[in-house]
Each structure stands twice: as structure tokens, then as C-alpha cells.
Enzyme design. Sequence first.
Site, PDB file in Angstrom:
ATOM      1  N   HIS A 133       0.815  -1.221   0.000  1.00 45.04           N
ATOM      2  CA  HIS A 133       0.000   0.000   0.000  1.00 45.04           C
ATOM      3  C   HIS A 133       0.847   1.269   0.000  1.00 45.04           C
ATOM      4  O   HIS A 133       0.340   2.358  -0.267  1.00 45.04           O
ATOM      5  CB  HIS A 133      -0.996   0.006   1.172  1.00 45.04           C
ATOM      6  CG  HIS A 133      -0.421   0.279   2.515  1.00 45.04           C
ATOM      7  ND1 HIS A 133      -0.214  -0.704   3.461  1.00 45.04           N
ATOM      8  CD2 HIS A 133      -0.026   1.421   3.101  1.00 45.04           C
ATOM      9  CE1 HIS A 133       0.273  -0.173   4.562  1.00 45.04           C
ATOM     10  NE2 HIS A 133       0.407   1.125   4.372  1.00 45.04           N
ATOM     11  N   ASP A 163       0.108  -7.762   1.596  1.00 46.90           N
ATOM     12  CA  ASP A 163       0.465  -6.342   1.615  1.00 46.90           C
ATOM     13  C   ASP A 163       1.980  -6.146   1.587  1.00 46.90           C
ATOM     14  O   ASP A 163       2.541  -5.395   2.397  1.00 46.90           O
ATOM     15  CB  ASP A 163      -0.140  -5.639   2.832  1.00 46.90           C
ATOM     16  CG  ASP A 163      -0.014  -4.113   2.743  1.00 46.90           C
ATOM     17  OD1 ASP A 163       0.146  -3.601   1.628  1.00 46.90           O
ATOM     18  OD2 ASP A 163      -0.060  -3.451   3.799  1.00 46.90           O
ATOM     19  N   SER A 242       4.790   2.631   7.782  1.00 49.95           N
ATOM     20  CA  SER A 242       4.415   1.444   7.014  1.00 49.95           C
ATOM     21  C   SER A 242       5.558   0.944   6.142  1.00 49.95           C
ATOM     22  O   SER A 242       6.185   1.722   5.413  1.00 49.95           O
ATOM     23  CB  SER A 242       3.209   1.748   6.119  1.00 49.95           C
ATOM     24  OG  SER A 242       2.056   1.927   6.885  1.00 49.95           O
TER      25      SER A 242
END
Length: 416
Positions: A133, A163, A242
Site C-alpha cells: 500500500h 500487503d 508502514s
Amino acid sequence: MKLRPVLLVLLLLAGFYYLTTRGASSRALIPWAHGVSRASFVPAAGEGSVDRSVGSDDGPLGNFHLTESASAAPAFDAEEQQNIAVYRKALPSVVNITSTAVSYDFFNRPVPQQGQGSGFVLDKEGHILTNNHVIDNAQRVEVTLSDKHKYKATVIGIDTHHDLALLSITAPGLVPATLSDSGGLVVGQKVYAIGNPFGLSGTMTRGMISAIRSIGTSGTQGGGGAIEDAIQTDAAINPGNSGGPLLNSRGEVIGITTLIASSGADQSAGIGFAIPINTAKAVLDDFAHYGKVRRPSLDIETLPIGPDIAEQIGLPADYGVLVEKTMPGGAAEKAGLRGGNQRVYMGNTPIDLGGDLIVGMDGQEVQTPQDLSQALTRHKAGDVVTVTVFRGQRKLNLKVTLGDAKDAISLPGRST
């Protein structure tokens, strides 16, 4: 007799004149007459410290004291030394990732939009791991190393289910991260996160493993999959973290920070999650051998079974995963597993009864869909597994050749 008072007064005046004129050179030796010196140092009660007097009696703040360390070099306790060692070891491997996508305004004019995340170096050849993402839908991806040098990145492959994304850059002197084994992690273990929260590069936070649990990524940027054995931590993880590494106390990567429970505040609430590094290793192995992720699948639609449902529909076990449908030509159908043949409604939800009830795989009990998913992650597409089912009241063991899930794709050579 009348002269005595006059002589006494003259004597006092003469003494005063002497002290105020010819005695000026001795003022520094009479602190009681001239106040405290501007800055004097005397030993303090604590070892290795001094008491410094600041100010003067006639200053705006008067006279006060500061207790200062007498040591020139800072001293760190054992815990601080460990924090510093982890940071120094891991920081050269951590990168900042900037992705640029193009959107369109009301007048259909292109408007570049940038997002930021983190990642870490896998090898000296320039492979970098991050979250999918972080770079999703990006037209351009840039990687900034810890030495502030920037490089254009190529997306080698992505796995939407887990992911994860694999990037590549060409840069000299890369420092690979050391990968650990996430199989033996325990709650209470100390962990560190290093990344780029809110664009603040090189930020480290510390916490512990709060839990190890399976979580769904539905409704997040993670692609709607599930993370088995996700590492829950209270180390502060914020937007920009992230894709960065979650580290153990030796500075080794045990996970990839991926999402937070933020209650809509879009910042750390003390509950963050990381993908276990063993999952990432399996994905990387697939990239290396096949150029894509070959996520294993039984090719079935299922219904989780608990005591209440089992009693209502008369199942022989009060746990497991009921097969509602088998995909045509899929792994389960080829192995002879059966789906449901009787449509009923649970509230307003239609379900198909009459199919096999999966209760085990390779000798391990399967009580929930999470158990089944976890068992599958230990295999690859093409592996042969033994699935234990109840068919009516009979217990059967069926050999199944696992299929290849189609929702994970690779993008070899995609330049952004």
C-alpha cells in the site's frame, strides 16, 4: 572631659575613611562585606557533581545555585546502551520511500500526489522490502537512504494478499538488514520500530509484543487479505512507518510494520501490527523462484462452525470449517471434496449445507478458518496435503494437491 566625645567621633571617622579607601585592595578577601562572587564552584553532595552559584545579591533573580555534572562524557545505563546499539545497527538499512501518483481535479487537470512510507534493504544488489500500500498505484517511486542519497526505484513484484512489495534500486555501499526468525516470538518481548513517521526520517520507537494474532486487512490499504500470526505491539507506529522494520533487541528484523488501530485519529493509539518476517521470507522465496507469489489455495468457499451452528444442523463435531462450495476444476474438487447441496438461510444470509466438514490438515486440528489459513501458509501451491473431513458421520482423510491463488500478481520490469 568634654573633649572625649569629640575625639571618639574623630577616631570613628578616621577608621571609616581607612576602610573605604586604602582597604579597597582587600575587598576580594572579605566576601561578607562585598557579596558572593559572580560564579564559584564548590563540591556538591552527589558524587561527580558540582554546585555552581549564579547571579548576585543585587541581580534581578538574586543568588541561586545550579547542580551540574562534573563528568565531561555522558554515561548511559545498560538499557540506554542497548537502545543505542539497536539504532546504530539497524538505521543504515532503513529507507524512506516516496511514491508519486497522479489524480485529476474538478477540471480534469492532472494533480501529482505524494505518499510516504518506509522500507529496508535486503541485500547489496539493491532489493528493498516494503508494504504494497506504500507504492500502490504510484507512477514514480523514490528511495532515500539513511545517508540522504535518493534513487529511482523499480517495482519487482507485489503481493496484495500479504500487503508486501519488492523494489529494486542501483546504489553503492548498501547495508542489508539482518533477518531473524519470527517463529519463536513471545508476548512481552522487547521490540523497536524504525521508520519515517509523518516524514520524520530515522525515528525509532520502542515497546513490546502485546499479542500474536491473526488479523484481517479488509477495509484497509492492505488489499483485503489476512495476516496470520501478526505481531501486535505498543511501540508507536504512525503514518509513514508502514513498510519499515520491527526489530528485536539484537537489531534483527522480526516483522514489517503495516497498520495501526487508530479509531479514526490516523495516529498511534498503542495498537500497531506487523507482518511476521517468516511470511515475508516465503513471499520472497516465491518471487525468486517463480517471479510471482504462488499462494496455496484449496479453492473452496467455507462457513465457520461453532457449537450453536453444529447443534442446529446436526454436525458430528462442534468445530471446524464447513465446505459450502468447491470451485470448478479447483484443488478441492479434483481431490473429491464435496460442497453443500441444500440451500438454507441463516437470518438473511443464504448458506449451503451438506458439504464436507474440515476438521484437520496434516494431522493438525482445524477449529477455525484462521487455523486453516495458518496451515496453508506453511505450504506452497503444488504441495500435497492430507485434509481430514467429516462426511455425514464418517471421518475421511483426503489427499489434496494445493492450487495457486490468482489474486497475487507480479509486475516484472515495471518502472515507476
